[in-house]
Design a protein around this motif. Structure first.
Motif, PDB file in Angstrom:
ATOM      1  N   PHE A 259       0.814  -1.218   0.000  1.00 44.31           N
ATOM      2  CA  PHE A 259       0.000   0.000   0.000  1.00 44.31           C
ATOM      3  C   PHE A 259       0.847   1.269   0.000  1.00 44.31           C
ATOM      4  O   PHE A 259       0.359   2.338   0.341  1.00 44.31           O
ATOM      5  CB  PHE A 259      -0.936   0.010   1.221  1.00 44.31           C
ATOM      6  CG  PHE A 259      -1.802  -1.212   1.314  1.00 44.31           C
ATOM      7  CD1 PHE A 259      -2.911  -1.353   0.492  1.00 44.31           C
ATOM      8  CD2 PHE A 259      -1.499  -2.228   2.204  1.00 44.31           C
ATOM      9  CE1 PHE A 259      -3.713  -2.480   0.573  1.00 44.31           C
ATOM     10  CE2 PHE A 259      -2.293  -3.359   2.292  1.00 44.31           C
ATOM     11  CZ  PHE A 259      -3.403  -3.494   1.469  1.00 44.31           C
ATOM     12  N   GLY A 260       2.125   1.159  -0.348  1.00 48.86           N
ATOM     13  CA  GLY A 260       2.994   2.329  -0.355  1.00 48.86           C
ATOM     14  C   GLY A 260       2.757   3.219  -1.563  1.00 48.86           C
ATOM     15  O   GLY A 260       2.411   2.752  -2.655  1.00 48.86           O
ATOM     16  N   LEU A 261       2.944   4.517  -1.368  1.00 50.57           N
ATOM     17  CA  LEU A 261       2.722   5.472  -2.435  1.00 50.57           C
ATOM     18  C   LEU A 261       3.738   5.299  -3.562  1.00 50.57           C
ATOM     19  O   LEU A 261       3.414   5.493  -4.744  1.00 50.57           O
ATOM     20  CB  LEU A 261       2.805   6.898  -1.873  1.00 50.57           C
ATOM     21  CG  LEU A 261       2.587   8.041  -2.866  1.00 50.57           C
ATOM     22  CD1 LEU A 261       1.199   7.955  -3.491  1.00 50.57           C
ATOM     23  CD2 LEU A 261       2.804   9.384  -2.178  1.00 50.57           C
ATOM     24  N   ILE A 262       4.971   4.921  -3.237  1.00 51.72           N
ATOM     25  CA  ILE A 262       5.997   4.757  -4.263  1.00 51.72           C
ATOM     26  C   ILE A 262       5.605   3.642  -5.232  1.00 51.72           C
ATOM     27  O   ILE A 262       5.685   3.807  -6.460  1.00 51.72           O
ATOM     28  CB  ILE A 262       7.361   4.462  -3.617  1.00 51.72           C
ATOM     29  CG1 ILE A 262       7.731   5.564  -2.613  1.00 51.72           C
ATOM     30  CG2 ILE A 262       8.443   4.328  -4.685  1.00 51.72           C
ATOM     31  CD1 ILE A 262       7.880   6.915  -3.209  1.00 51.72           C
ATOM     32  N   ASN A 263       5.183   2.495  -4.695  1.00 51.73           N
ATOM     33  CA  ASN A 263       4.772   1.403  -5.574  1.00 51.73           C
ATOM     34  C   ASN A 263       3.506   1.743  -6.345  1.00 51.73           C
ATOM     35  O   ASN A 263       3.307   1.276  -7.480  1.00 51.73           O
ATOM     36  CB  ASN A 263       4.557   0.132  -4.755  1.00 51.73           C
ATOM     37  CG  ASN A 263       5.866  -0.588  -4.463  1.00 51.73           C
ATOM     38  OD1 ASN A 263       6.867  -0.367  -5.132  1.00 51.73           O
ATOM     39  ND2 ASN A 263       5.858  -1.448  -3.453  1.00 51.73           N
ATOM     40  N   TYR A 264       2.641   2.550  -5.767  1.00 47.63           N
ATOM     41  CA  TYR A 264       1.433   2.970  -6.481  1.00 47.63           C
ATOM     42  C   TYR A 264       1.802   3.813  -7.705  1.00 47.63           C
ATOM     43  O   TYR A 264       1.253   3.612  -8.805  1.00 47.63           O
ATOM     44  CB  TYR A 264       0.532   3.763  -5.541  1.00 47.63           C
ATOM     45  CG  TYR A 264      -0.677   4.363  -6.225  1.00 47.63           C
ATOM     46  CD1 TYR A 264      -1.768   3.575  -6.593  1.00 47.63           C
ATOM     47  CD2 TYR A 264      -0.713   5.730  -6.511  1.00 47.63           C
ATOM     48  CE1 TYR A 264      -2.866   4.139  -7.230  1.00 47.63           C
ATOM     49  CE2 TYR A 264      -1.810   6.297  -7.140  1.00 47.63           C
ATOM     50  CZ  TYR A 264      -2.881   5.496  -7.501  1.00 47.63           C
ATOM     51  OH  TYR A 264      -3.973   6.050  -8.132  1.00 47.63           O
ATOM     52  N   VAL A 265       2.746   4.729  -7.531  1.00 48.34           N
ATOM     53  CA  VAL A 265       3.185   5.562  -8.654  1.00 48.34           C
ATOM     54  C   VAL A 265       3.902   4.708  -9.696  1.00 48.34           C
ATOM     55  O   VAL A 265       3.718   4.894 -10.910  1.00 48.34           O
ATOM     56  CB  VAL A 265       4.087   6.702  -8.141  1.00 48.34           C
ATOM     57  CG1 VAL A 265       4.662   7.498  -9.301  1.00 48.34           C
ATOM     58  CG2 VAL A 265       3.308   7.617  -7.208  1.00 48.34           C
ATOM     59  N   LEU A 266       4.716   3.764  -9.239  1.00 49.23           N
ATOM     60  CA  LEU A 266       5.390   2.875 -10.192  1.00 49.23           C
ATOM     61  C   LEU A 266       4.388   2.042 -10.985  1.00 49.23           C
ATOM     62  O   LEU A 266       4.589   1.768 -12.174  1.00 49.23           O
ATOM     63  CB  LEU A 266       6.367   1.957  -9.445  1.00 49.23           C
ATOM     64  CG  LEU A 266       7.611   2.615  -8.837  1.00 49.23           C
ATOM     65  CD1 LEU A 266       8.433   1.600  -8.071  1.00 49.23           C
ATOM     66  CD2 LEU A 266       8.457   3.289  -9.910  1.00 49.23           C
TER      67      LEU A 266
ATOM     68  N   LEU B   8       1.442   3.004 -11.852  1.00 50.73           N
ATOM     69  CA  LEU B   8       0.786   3.854 -12.843  1.00 50.73           C
ATOM     70  C   LEU B   8       1.580   3.954 -14.143  1.00 50.73           C
ATOM     71  O   LEU B   8       1.002   4.168 -15.216  1.00 50.73           O
ATOM     72  CB  LEU B   8       0.581   5.263 -12.265  1.00 50.73           C
ATOM     73  CG  LEU B   8      -0.421   5.383 -11.096  1.00 50.73           C
ATOM     74  CD1 LEU B   8      -0.477   6.821 -10.616  1.00 50.73           C
ATOM     75  CD2 LEU B   8      -1.808   4.895 -11.509  1.00 50.73           C
ATOM     76  N   VAL B   9       2.892   3.807 -14.040  1.00 49.41           N
ATOM     77  CA  VAL B   9       3.724   3.905 -15.253  1.00 49.41           C
ATOM     78  C   VAL B   9       4.119   2.532 -15.777  1.00 49.41           C
ATOM     79  O   VAL B   9       4.988   2.428 -16.647  1.00 49.41           O
ATOM     80  CB  VAL B   9       4.980   4.748 -14.969  1.00 49.41           C
ATOM     81  CG1 VAL B   9       4.601   6.184 -14.675  1.00 49.41           C
ATOM     82  CG2 VAL B   9       5.781   4.165 -13.818  1.00 49.41           C
ATOM     83  N   GLY B  10       3.505   1.468 -15.221  1.00 51.19           N
ATOM     84  CA  GLY B  10       3.701   0.143 -15.784  1.00 51.19           C
ATOM     85  C   GLY B  10       4.735  -0.732 -15.116  1.00 51.19           C
ATOM     86  O   GLY B  10       5.039  -1.813 -15.624  1.00 51.19           O
ATOM     87  N   PHE B  11       5.276  -0.333 -13.969  1.00 52.69           N
ATOM     88  CA  PHE B  11       6.268  -1.150 -13.271  1.00 52.69           C
ATOM     89  C   PHE B  11       5.570  -2.011 -12.217  1.00 52.69           C
ATOM     90  O   PHE B  11       4.568  -1.604 -11.625  1.00 52.69           O
ATOM     91  CB  PHE B  11       7.329  -0.275 -12.599  1.00 52.69           C
ATOM     92  CG  PHE B  11       8.248   0.400 -13.578  1.00 52.69           C
ATOM     93  CD1 PHE B  11       9.358  -0.259 -14.073  1.00 52.69           C
ATOM     94  CD2 PHE B  11       8.006   1.701 -13.993  1.00 52.69           C
ATOM     95  CE1 PHE B  11      10.208   0.372 -14.972  1.00 52.69           C
ATOM     96  CE2 PHE B  11       8.842   2.339 -14.889  1.00 52.69           C
ATOM     97  CZ  PHE B  11       9.955   1.670 -15.379  1.00 52.69           C
ATOM     98  N   SER B  12       6.130  -3.174 -11.969  1.00 52.08           N
ATOM     99  CA  SER B  12       5.587  -4.054 -10.943  1.00 52.08           C
ATOM    100  C   SER B  12       6.025  -3.569  -9.568  1.00 52.08           C
ATOM    101  O   SER B  12       7.048  -2.880  -9.435  1.00 52.08           O
ATOM    102  CB  SER B  12       6.080  -5.489 -11.168  1.00 52.08           C
ATOM    103  OG  SER B  12       7.505  -5.538 -11.166  1.00 52.08           O
ATOM    104  N   PRO B  13       5.282  -3.907  -8.508  1.00 54.18           N
ATOM    105  CA  PRO B  13       5.646  -3.451  -7.155  1.00 54.18           C
ATOM    106  C   PRO B  13       7.023  -3.955  -6.739  1.00 54.18           C
ATOM    107  O   PRO B  13       7.443  -5.056  -7.092  1.00 54.18           O
ATOM    108  CB  PRO B  13       4.533  -4.037  -6.274  1.00 54.18           C
ATOM    109  CG  PRO B  13       3.403  -4.289  -7.196  1.00 54.18           C
ATOM    110  CD  PRO B  13       4.012  -4.654  -8.520  1.00 54.18           C
ATOM    111  N   VAL B  14       7.723  -3.140  -5.984  1.00 55.78           N
ATOM    112  CA  VAL B  14       9.059  -3.457  -5.485  1.00 55.78           C
ATOM    113  C   VAL B  14       8.977  -3.725  -3.990  1.00 55.78           C
ATOM    114  O   VAL B  14       8.326  -2.975  -3.256  1.00 55.78           O
ATOM    115  CB  VAL B  14      10.043  -2.304  -5.764  1.00 55.78           C
ATOM    116  CG1 VAL B  14      11.429  -2.624  -5.222  1.00 55.78           C
ATOM    117  CG2 VAL B  14      10.103  -2.012  -7.257  1.00 55.78           C
ATOM    118  N   ASP B  15       9.623  -4.789  -3.546  1.00 57.38           N
ATOM    119  CA  ASP B  15       9.673  -5.098  -2.113  1.00 57.38           C
ATOM    120  C   ASP B  15      10.846  -4.319  -1.519  1.00 57.38           C
ATOM    121  O   ASP B  15      11.972  -4.801  -1.455  1.00 57.38           O
ATOM    122  CB  ASP B  15       9.846  -6.596  -1.900  1.00 57.38           C
ATOM    123  CG  ASP B  15       9.591  -7.006  -0.453  1.00 57.38           C
ATOM    124  OD1 ASP B  15       9.452  -6.096   0.397  1.00 57.38           O
ATOM    125  OD2 ASP B  15       9.522  -8.210  -0.170  1.00 57.38           O
TER     126      ASP B  15
END
Length: 321
Positions: free
Chosen positions: A154-161, A163-170
């Motif tokens: 639920f992090g904002l950084i992964n949400y923005v990523l 939006l531009v087509g990147f998978s979530p980062v742990d």
């Protein structure tokens, strides 16, 4: 006849205590400068020199936190055990990596911001004050906020990523990702502070140098390279040394990022400061923790010496041109 009368009428020269200061007064006049600076040296000896020497003394013994009075002589055993511990080398490598990831971008961004603020902009006072807000913010509050921003689900950084087509980062499990996240916190906190130091250095450069460069047809970029950077060299060396010391002692950000003294499940972002804390207050090995503290102290001396040597050689080379 007149001269004789005048000489006879002149009062005798003063004698006794009024003629010369007493022994007590001469002693006080000699010792008073030392009395004025004595409080500083007393506090330094009590809270600086004594802990340093006592830490070196404890590092030669096996001391456990549960029984601090039972000290067993080990000599350099704590140091040899330290250098054979793989987690020590992991912490040393992490400290170097996070230090580079946080120090280099931080100083480059601070230099660019200071260069922009050196021009006449609207609201310069407000911008300078706002740049100090991250430095004034509590490290605990800032790290906890960034830990939420770098959350996996639920992090904002992964949400923005996303939006531009990147998978979530742990961000808290991956080695490179977690070190980038911790470095981002350090960059956010210290960039504005270093920018104001650079700005103060830029404002001390004589304006005649810029006017002469402009008359010679130098562009803004040329002026920055050939006027600003040489004038800022002592300031850049100072910020590099201070940032190096801070990176070596990094503790709060990696500790609060996940709340673990091990620096992640695989020690992927455990720094030397966290490793020392883990040995002393996690495993209760005070002698081992004291040895780590002295290794950090010697490492800081080495890094500061290398920085000073490089800066001195560069100054001599440019002076010889």
């Amino acid at each position: 006849m007149t001269l004789t009368a005048t000489a006879e009428a002149a009062p005798p020269p003063p004698s006794g205590p009024a003629a010369r200061p007493s022994a007590a007064h001469r002693t006080w006049r000699t010792l008073s400068p030392y009395a004025y600076i004595a409080p500083f040296f007393t506090l330094f000896a009590a809270f600086g020199l004594f802990p340093l020497l006592y830490t070196a003394y404890v590092s030669l013994y096996r001391v456990e936190l549960q029984t601090p009075g039972a000290m067993e002589w080990r000599g350099f055993g704590n140091y040899t055990a330290l250098f054979t511990d793989e987690f020590f080398w992991t912490a040393l490598r992490n400290t170097f990596t996070i230090g580079v990831l946080s120090t280099v971008p931080q100083l480059v961004m601070a230099l660019g911001l200071a260069h922009l603020l050196n021009y006449k902009l609207r609201g310069r006072t407000f911008i300078r004050t706002a740049m100090l807000l991250p430095y004034a913010t509590s490290v605990a509050a800032a790290t906890l906020v960034f830990a939420q921003l770098f959350g996996r689900d639920f992090g904002l950084i992964n949400y923005v990523l996303g939006l531009v087509g990147f998978s979530p980062v742990d961000w808290q499990t991956g080695t490179v990702a977690s070190q980038i996240a911790v470095s981002t916190i350090v960059i956010w906190r210290w960039t504005g502070y270093n920018a104001l130091i650079y700005l103060a250095g830029m404002q001390s450069i004589p304006s005649e140098l810029y006017e002469a460069a402009e008359m010679d047809g130098a562009s803004r970029w040329r002026q920055f390279i050939h006027v600003t950077l040489p004038g800022l060299r002592p300031t850049i060396v100072f910020t590099a040394v201070v940032s190096t010391i801070g990176a070596t002692q990094l503790f709060g950000e990696p500790l609060l990022f996940e709340g673990s003294i091990s620096g992640g499940i695989s020690h992927q972002y455990q720094t030397l400061g966290l490793y020392m804390y883990e040995q002393g207050w996690g495993f209760f090995h005070l002698g081992r923790a004291a040895a780590i503290a002295w290794v950090m102290f010697l490492l800081i001396l080495l890094l500061v010496g290398v920085n000073a040597l490089v800066a001195r050689r560069r100054s001599r080379k440019e002076a010889g041109r």
